[in-house]
Design a protein around this motif. Structure first.
Motif, short mmCIF file in Angstrom:
data_model
loop_
_atom_site.label_atom_id
_atom_site.label_comp_id
_atom_site.label_asym_id
_atom_site.label_seq_id
_atom_site.Cartn_x
_atom_site.Cartn_y
_atom_site.Cartn_z
N PHE A 74 77.19 95.69 -70.55
CA PHE A 74 77.04 94.40 -71.22
C PHE A 74 75.74 93.70 -70.80
N LEU A 75 75.38 93.82 -69.54
CA LEU A 75 74.12 93.22 -69.07
C LEU A 75 72.92 93.87 -69.76
N LYS A 76 72.97 95.18 -69.94
CA LYS A 76 71.88 95.88 -70.64
C LYS A 76 71.80 95.42 -72.10
N ARG A 77 72.95 95.28 -72.74
CA ARG A 77 72.98 94.80 -74.12
C ARG A 77 72.41 93.38 -74.22
N LEU A 78 72.80 92.53 -73.29
CA LEU A 78 72.31 91.15 -73.29
C LEU A 78 70.81 91.11 -73.02
N ASN A 79 70.32 92.03 -72.20
CA ASN A 79 68.89 92.13 -71.94
C ASN A 79 68.16 92.55 -73.22
N ALA A 80 68.70 93.52 -73.93
CA ALA A 80 68.10 94.00 -75.18
C ALA A 80 68.08 92.90 -76.24
N LYS A 81 69.04 91.99 -76.18
CA LYS A 81 69.12 90.87 -77.13
C LYS A 81 68.24 89.69 -76.70
N GLY A 82 67.60 89.82 -75.54
CA GLY A 82 66.73 88.76 -75.06
C GLY A 82 67.46 87.60 -74.39
#
Length: 117
Positions: A42-50
């Motif tokens: 989830f942290l990686k996804r949130l990072n990809a979403k900015g």
């Protein structure tokens, strides 16, 4: 940018912290009810979403919200208004109040808000 309920749970924890936090700290706050790999995903996804920044120090990643809660709410509200009401405040208020009219207190709050713009 919309985020899932699980991503929102992570964001709420990040918004609560002033500085960056580790996965271990997040897991403690989640009462270890999530798997480490799930939180990292989830942290990686949130990072990809900015939404989240990642800083690596040695073997440890530190995560920090780069979008404030207020910024996120504002963006989501604008998207909602555009998608459902074509940006029309009148359409929104009509849908919100339905057939009932706002009471005097609500009208005063709305008027006051518009005056402050």
């Amino acid at each position: 940018m919309k985020i899932s309920e699980s991503e929102m749970e992570i964001m709420k924890l990040l918004w609560k912290h002033e500085g960056a936090v580790t996965t271990a700290e997040l897991l403690r706050e989640l009462n270890n009810s999530w798997k480490t790999t799930t939180v990292i995903t989830f942290l990686k996804r949130l990072n990809a979403k900015g939404m989240v920044g990642i800083r690596r120090e040695g073997n440890t990643n530190y995560y920090k919200a780069v979008v404030s809660e207020e910024e996120y709410k504002s963006e989501q509200t604008e998207e909602f208004m555009q998608e459902l009401h074509g940006g029309s405040v009148e359409s929104f208020l009509s849908a919100f109040y339905g057939r009932k009219k706002p009471d005097k207190k609500e009208m005063e709050e709305i008027r006051k808000w518009f005056e402050e713009l």
